[in-house]
Design an enzyme around this catalytic site. Structure first.
Site, PDB file in Angstrom:
ATOM      1  CE  LYS A  85      -3.668   0.051   2.616  1.00 20.68           C
ATOM      2  NZ  LYS A  85      -4.396  -0.022   3.919  1.00 20.68           N
TER       3      LYS A  85
HETATM    4  C1  E4P Z   1      -7.522   0.283   4.691  1.00 22.66           C
HETATM    5  O1  E4P Z   1      -6.841  -0.565   5.249  1.00 22.66           O
HETATM    6  C2  E4P Z   1      -7.599   1.657   5.225  1.00 22.66           C
HETATM    7  O2  E4P Z   1      -6.347   2.041   5.695  1.00 22.66           O
HETATM    8  C3  E4P Z   1      -8.630   1.727   6.331  1.00 22.66           C
HETATM    9  O3  E4P Z   1      -9.857   1.210   5.854  1.00 22.66           O
HETATM   10  C4  E4P Z   1      -8.809   3.133   6.873  1.00 22.66           C
HETATM   11  O4  E4P Z   1      -9.875   3.080   7.787  1.00 22.66           O
HETATM   12  P1  E4P Z   1     -10.166   4.239   8.864  1.00 22.66           P
HETATM   13  O5  E4P Z   1     -10.515   5.470   8.127  1.00 22.66           O
HETATM   14  O6  E4P Z   1     -11.292   3.695   9.683  1.00 22.66           O
HETATM   15  O7  E4P Z   1      -8.902   4.397   9.678  1.00 22.66           O
END
Ligand code: E4P
Length: 223
Positions: A85
């Protein structure tokens, strides 16, 4: 449609992989830090639970191109089916382009606009992860941004899937699924709300009560 678990809690992952048809797990630096475990230990544990064919999405923490590339090369060796990522910044887009050249699969993350999504798809990201709830929280419309991104990806035949992320309620998830999203990553508390309904529990109780009143025991399976 693919379903990912948005958690680093290995007990939850174990339980849900057993119950649901799950395609993998997504993590981010916050999720990893909440686990209290060493990064590589956590990814190894998740890898052992999900098996080598399910995907793990795992994020870099460097802000600069060289750091991202170094971390991505390392992360790429942690699991067979892994996606690195990379947040969509200038440095991030450059890293996605370079990693694509090197054959490392990337997920463009922390995406908030269709513009970012388009450039990340063009750079070769295999997944584009728009953050729904974080947009909703600032009076944006996360669902409509995701719909726009899906339309662009499909219209231009980009070799990328939309992995909608950052959910806080089941309604956000289902609206996006209805629009034909390729993948969603859902935290376990939201998944729980998607799975259960009090009327289902009530109905099951009533069915069993009626049956037991009539027959006193379960279905005879030895007849
Ligand atoms: C995916 O892994 C994203 O980083 C995650 O869904 C972010 O979620 P949040 O906005 O609840 O931290």
């Amino acid at each position: 449609m693919e379903l990912f678990l948005d958690t680093g809690n290995v007990e939850e992952i174990k339980e849900l992989v057993d119950i649901l048809q799950v395609d993998g797990v997504t993590t981010n630096p916050t999720i990893v830090s909440r686990s209290g475990k060493r990064f590589t230990d956590l990814i190894k544990e998740i890898s052992d639970i999900v098996g080598e064919d399910r995907a793990i999405h795992c994020q870099v923490v460097s802000r600069d191109f060289d750091g991202m590339i170094e971390e991505a090369e390392f992360i790429n060796g942690l699991h067979k089916n892994i996606y690195v990522k990379i947040p969509v910044t200038h440095q991030g887009l450059k890293a996605i382009k370079e990693l694509t050249k090197r054959g490392i699969k990337t997920t463009a993350t922390a995406v908030f606009t269709a513009h970012q999504a388009t450039l990340a798809a063009k750079a070769g990201a295999k997944y584009i992860a728009p953050y729904v709830n974080r947009l909703d929280n600032i009076s944006g419309n996360g669902v409509s941004v995701v719909k726009q991104i899906i339309n662009i990806i499909e219209k231009h035949n980009f070799d990328s899937k939309v992995l909608a992320a950052s959910f806080k309620n089941a309604q956000q998830v289902i609206e996006i699924i209805e629009h034909g999203v390729h993948s969603v990553t859902v935290p376990t508390d939201v998944l729980d709300k998607m799975t259960c309904h009090p009327l289902t529990d009530y109905s099951v109780d009533k069915f069993i009560e009626d049956w037991e009143n009539a027959y006193g025991e379960g279905i005879k399976t030895t007849d």
